[in-house]
Enzyme design. Structure first.
Site, PDB file in Angstrom:
ATOM      1  N   CYS A  31      43.626  20.375 -48.476  1.00 16.28           N
ATOM      2  CA  CYS A  31      43.237  21.074 -47.262  1.00 16.28           C
ATOM      3  C   CYS A  31      43.560  20.206 -46.057  1.00 16.28           C
ATOM      4  O   CYS A  31      43.152  19.051 -46.015  1.00 16.28           O
ATOM      5  CB  CYS A  31      41.742  21.383 -47.280  1.00 16.28           C
ATOM      6  SG  CYS A  31      41.213  22.177 -45.753  1.00 16.28           S
TER       7      CYS A  31
ATOM      8  N   CYS B 116      40.874  27.433 -47.732  1.00 13.81           N
ATOM      9  CA  CYS B 116      39.953  26.399 -48.206  1.00 13.81           C
ATOM     10  C   CYS B 116      38.543  26.968 -48.314  1.00 13.81           C
ATOM     11  O   CYS B 116      38.009  27.487 -47.334  1.00 13.81           O
ATOM     12  CB  CYS B 116      39.966  25.223 -47.236  1.00 13.81           C
ATOM     13  SG  CYS B 116      38.735  23.977 -47.654  1.00 13.81           S
TER      14      CYS B 116
ATOM     15  N   CYS C   4      36.222  24.864 -45.682  1.00  8.54           N
ATOM     16  CA  CYS C   4      36.288  24.941 -44.216  1.00  8.54           C
ATOM     17  C   CYS C   4      37.087  26.135 -43.701  1.00  8.54           C
ATOM     18  O   CYS C   4      37.128  26.374 -42.503  1.00  8.54           O
ATOM     19  CB  CYS C   4      36.857  23.644 -43.640  1.00  8.54           C
ATOM     20  SG  CYS C   4      38.635  23.480 -43.860  1.00  8.54           S
TER      21      CYS C   4
ATOM     22  N   CYS D 208      39.923  19.519 -44.014  1.00 17.02           N
ATOM     23  CA  CYS D 208      38.771  18.762 -44.484  1.00 17.02           C
ATOM     24  C   CYS D 208      39.190  17.878 -45.656  1.00 17.02           C
ATOM     25  O   CYS D 208      40.380  17.716 -45.915  1.00 17.02           O
ATOM     26  CB  CYS D 208      37.617  19.704 -44.867  1.00 17.02           C
ATOM     27  SG  CYS D 208      37.922  20.657 -46.369  1.00 17.02           S
TER      28      CYS D 208
ATOM     29  N   ASP E  68      38.638  50.707 -60.240  1.00 19.61           N
ATOM     30  CA  ASP E  68      39.669  50.631 -59.217  1.00 19.61           C
ATOM     31  C   ASP E  68      40.961  50.096 -59.825  1.00 19.61           C
ATOM     32  O   ASP E  68      40.949  49.066 -60.491  1.00 19.61           O
ATOM     33  CB  ASP E  68      39.161  49.688 -58.122  1.00 19.61           C
ATOM     34  CG  ASP E  68      40.167  49.492 -57.025  1.00 19.61           C
ATOM     35  OD1 ASP E  68      41.098  50.303 -56.925  1.00 19.61           O
ATOM     36  OD2 ASP E  68      40.014  48.525 -56.263  1.00 19.61           O
TER      37      ASP E  68
HETATM   38 ZN   LIG Z   1      39.040  22.510 -45.972  1.00 13.75          ZN
END
Ligand SMILES: [Zn+2]
Lengths: 423, 256
Positions: free
Chosen positions: A219, A203, A206, A222, A347
Site C-alpha cells: 500500500c 487497501c 486506509c 500506509c 444473483d
Molecule cells: Zn493502506
C-alpha cells in the site's frame, strides 16, 4: 456433563437415522438436536482436543481434507468431511469421533468468531476472501473487518497465563486475509496465491490503491504490505518451508490452487509437529473430495466433476480444464451448469466477472436452471456454445471419451445425484 | 427521440466536440466500482455497437487517472462502501464526467452508481457528496433490497419491461429535474414505487451489474443517444438468447 453425554448420544443417533432414511449424511440434523439439548456441546466436545480450523471463500473443503490426511500420521482425526461447515456440523463431527485427539474443522467464513471461541483451536488456517453469493452474504470488505476483530482478540487470549496460544496460518498473497490476520499475535505466512484480484484493489486499512508488482503488493498510503512467506510453492512439485525445507509433493488433485492448498496444509500440520516428509505421502492419497475432481464412467464417457461456486473458483476450474487437455488431441468438451437457488445465491451477475475466453477451442455445452443467463454471457464473450435442457442431454450430445463438467453448488449436486452419488 | 441534453440541467459546451470516427465507451473506475459483474454492461454495449458496424474503443479509467472528456458513453458501476466513497471524491475533484455530460455524452450508472451521480448519499451515517449529474439524493433504507426487479419504463423512452436484479441498502429521492426510469411492478427500486432515474442522456438504475444483459433495448437506447440517432434507426440484431432470458426471468417473477 450428563446433559452433554445425552446430547452427544442424540447427535450420533440422529445422524445415523438421517443416513439410514436417506435424508442426507446427518451432520446438520444431528448437531442441531445435540445443541438443542446442550447449547455448549461444541465447547464440551472440543475440550482437551487439538483442533485446527480452516476458513476462507474457496478451497476450505479441500484444505480441510488435506490437513486431515496429514494429521492422520498422529492418530484418528475428527473432521466435518461432508462440508457441513457451521457449528451443527462441527458438533456432529466431534460427537462421532469421541476418541480422536485431533480435529480439523472446515468453518464457514461467517462463523469464524463463534467456532473460534467455542473450540479454542491450536491452529487457524485462513485461505482467501473474495466475493461469493453477495445477495445474502456480507460484503467481502466487511467480512475482512470482522475477521480482523476476531483474530485481534487472540492477543488477549495469548496474554492469559496457562492458555494455549492459537497460531494463525494465513495467505500473504491475499491483501484482505493479510490485513485480517496481521491483527493476530502469531502468524505463519503462506504464499498460497491469488489468481482472482478484483476484490483487493483497495487497501483495507486506509483505502488507498494497492500497488502490485508480480506477486508482491504494497500500500502506498500506509504500512500494509505483503509479508515474507515462510512457506511457498518452489515449483510445480516442490513445497518450500522454513529451515531450508524442500518437500516434493505430488497430488492427484488437479490445478495450481490445490498445490497451494497443500502448502497451507503442510504449514498447518507442521504446527502439530508433523514433518512435511511424513505428511506429503498422505496428501498424495487424496483423490476426490465429496465428488469433486472425481472421474465417473458412464456410457463410455469419462466425466470429470469440478465444483466452482464463485468467480475466483471458476477461474481456478478453467485452469484445471486446461491442464488436462491431452497434447495433440482435440480438447475435451466442457459442460457448464448454473443454478441460482438459495444456497447458490440468487444473483447470477458474477457470470460477468469471469472471462470464458480460455474455453474457446473446446466444445462448450450449457445447462442448469439459469442456462439462458450463461448463454447470453457466452455470446457476449464470443465463445460458441450449445444449450441443453438437462445433464443427460449433454451426455447424449457428446461422443464417447472425456467430458469436463464445471458446475456451481446445487447444479453440481444435481449432477452427482444423476450419476448416483459418485465418490 | 434523442432527448435534449440540456434537460439534465447542466450547461452545454458546444466546443467540446466528441469523436466521430468511432464510439468511445469510458468505464469509470473499474478498480473501485465493479462489484456485481459490472464489466457486462461494457461488453454488451461494445458488442451491440460492433454488430452494427460501429468501431468501438473501450477505455477503462483507473481511479488515479483523469476521466477523459471526449467519451461518448460513460459507465459507472457498483461498489462497496469504502470504494464508493473514494470514487465519489475522485469524481468530484476530477470534473471530467460533468464536462462530458455537458458536451452531450450518455451515462449509464448502476447500483451504487446511481447514488454516486446524485447530489449526495449516506455511508455509515456520513453524508458524501456525489457527482451531481442527476437531481436525486440517497439515504439508507430500513432493510436491504435484494432480489428480482421488474418495472414499466417511462413511456417516453419507448422500452419494454425493465428486468434485473437489485441488491442495495440505499433509497433514492428524486428532485423535479429527474424522471423515474420505471414504475416498480416487482421489487423495491428507489422507494418501492419507482425505480431509477433519467434526465437528458443520463440514466441511473438500481439494477446492478450486467443490467443490460436482460435489457438489450436499454442498451440500444444508450447507443442511440451516443450516436445521436433515433432508437429506431439502429438496425435490429439477433437477440434470441437475450429474449429467451427475458422471457424466462419475467415468467419466474411476474404474478400470473
Ligand atoms: Zn493502506
Amino acid at each position: 456433563m450428563v446433559r452433554a453425554q445425552l446430547a452427544t448420544a442424540l447427535v450420533r443417533t440422529a445422524a445415523r437415522l438421517s443416513r439410514m432414511t436417506g435424508r442426507g449424511d446427518g451432520s446438520v440434523i444431528g448437531g442441531r438436536i445435540g445443541l438443542a439439548v446442550e447449547p455448549r456441546l461444541l465447547t464440551v466436545l472440543a475440550r482437551g482436543r487439538q483442533v485446527a480450523l480452516v476458513s476462507g471463500t474457496n478451497g476450505k473443503t479441500t484444505t480441510t481434507r488435506l490437513l486431515t490426511a496429514a494429521l492422520g500420521t498422529l492418530g484418528p482425526v475428527a473432521s466435518n468431511s461432508y462440508g457441513a461447515n457451521m457449528p451443527t456440523g462441527h458438533t456432529t463431527a466431534l460427537a462421532q469421533s469421541p476418541n480422536a485427539q485431533h480435529a480439523v474443522l472446515e468453518v464457514d467464513e461467517h462463523y469464524l468468531r463463534t467456532v473460534l471461541a467455542e473450540t479454542r483451536p491450536r491452529v487457524v488456517a485462513l485461505l482467501n476472501l473474495s466475493r461469493d453469493q453477495l445477495d445474502r452474504a456480507m460484503e467481502v470488505g466487511m467480512l475482512a473487518d470482522r475477521w480482523r476483530e476476531v483474530l485481534g482478540a487472540l492477543r488477549e487470549q495469548a496474554a492469559t497465563p496457562g492458555a494455549e496460544p492459537t497460531q494463525v496460518v494465513a495467505n500473504c498473497d491475499d491483501p484482505l486475509v493479510t490485513w485480517a490476520a496481521s491483527a493476530a499475535p502469531q502468524v505463519i505466512w503462506v504464499a498460497a496465491g491469488q489468481r482472482w484480484q478484483e476484490d483487493s484493489w483497495v487497501c483495507p486499512q486506509c483505502g488507498a490503491h494497492l500497488k502490485r508488482e508480480g506477486v508482491d503488493w504494497a500500500c502506498p498510503g500506509c504500512d500494509l504490505r505483503r509479508p515474507q512467506p515462510t512457506w511457498w510453492l518452489a515449483d510445480d512439485d516442490t513445497v518450500a518451508g522454513p529451515d531450508g525445507i524442500r518437500q516434493p509433493v505430488t497430488l492427484q488433485l488437479p490445478g495450481r490452487v490445490n498445490r497451494a492448498n497443500a502448502v497451507t496444509a503442510l504449514a498447518a500440520a507442521a504446527l502439530f509437529g508433523v514433518r512435511p516428509a511424513d505428511a506429503a505421502p498422505r496428501l498424495a492419497e487424496v483423490a476426490s473430495i465429496a465428488g469433486r475432481y472425481a472421474t465417473v464412467e458412464r456410457d463410455g464417457r469419462s466425466i470429470r466433476l469440478l465444483l466452482a461456486k464463485n468467480p475466483a473458483g471458476w477461474l481456478e476450474a478453467f485452469d484445471m480444464v486446461d491442464r488436462i487437455s491431452p497434447a495433440g488431441a482435440p480438447p475435451p468438451p466442457v459442460l457448464l451448469s448454473i443454478n441460482a437457488r438459495v444456497v447458490d445465491g440468487l444473483d447470477t451477475s458474477w457470470l460477468y466477472d469471469v472471462d470464458y475466453a480460455s474455453l474457446r477451442g473446446h466444445r462448450v455445452l450449457v445447462t442448469g436452471d439459469r442456462r439462458y443467463d450463461l448463454a447470453v454471457r457466452l455470446e457476449v464473450n464470443e465463445v460458441p456454445f450449445e444449450v441443453v435442457d438437462a445433464f443427460t442431454d449433454a451426455l447424449a450430445a457428446v461422443p464417447p471419451g472425456r467430458l469436463e463438467v464445471i458446475a456451481n453448488y446445487t447444479a453440481f449436486q444435481d449432477i452427482r445425484a444423476e450419476l448416483g452419488r459418485a465418490n | 427521440m434523442p432527448t435534449d441534453p440540456a434537460a439534465s440541467g447542466l450547461p452545454i459546451d458546444p466546443a467540446a466536440a466528441r469523436s466521430d470516427s468511432h464510439l468511445r465507451i469510458v468505464w469509470v473506475y473499474p478498480d473501485l466500482l465493479s462489484t456485481y459483474g459490472d464489466r457486462g454492461n461494457l461488453l454488451i454495449l461494445a458488442r451491440r455497437a460492433q454488430a452494427r458496424g460501429i468501431d468501438v474503443e473501450t477505455i477503462p479509467i483507473a481511479y488515479d487517472e483523469p476521466i477523459p472528456r471526449s467519451g461518448d458513453i460513460y459507465l459507472v458501476g457498483g461498489g462497496e462502501d469504502r470504494p464508493q466513497t473514494l470514487a465519489a471524491q475522485r469524481m468530484r475533484a476530477d470534473g471530467g464526467l460533468r464536462a462530458a455530460v455537458s458536451a452531450g455524452a450518455a451515462v449509464l450508472a448502476v447500483c451504487a452508481g446511481i447514488q454516486l451521480i446524485g447530489e449526495y448519499f449516506h455511508i455509515d451515517g456520513n453524508r458524501i457528496a456525489g457527482a451531481e449529474l442527476l437531481d436525486l439524493r440517497s439515504d439508507r433504507g430500513e432493510s436491504r433490497a435484494v432480489g428480482e426487479l421488474v418495472g414499466e419504463v417511462d413511456p417516453r423512452l419507448g422500452l419494454p419491461l425493465l428486468t434485473g436484479f437489485e441488491n442495495h441498502g440505499g433509497r433514492c429521492h428524486l428532485g423535479p429535474a429527474a424522471n423515474p426510469l420505471a414504475k416498480v411492478l416487482v421489487g423495491t427500486g428507489n422507494d418501492g414505487k419507482t425505480e431509477g432515474a433519467w434526465a437528458g442522456r443520463v440514466i441511473g438504475t438500481y439494477l446492478h451489474g450486467p443490467a443490460l444483459s436482460r435489457n438489450p433495448a436499454l442498451a440500444d437506447l444508450v447507443l442511440s443517444w451516443a450516436l445521436d440517432v433515433p432508437l429506431t434507426a439502429l438496425p435490429p440484431i439477433d437477440d434470441s438468447w437475450p429474449e429467451r432470458l427475458r422471457a424466462e426471468r419475467l415468467a419466474a417473477v411476474l404474478p400470473r
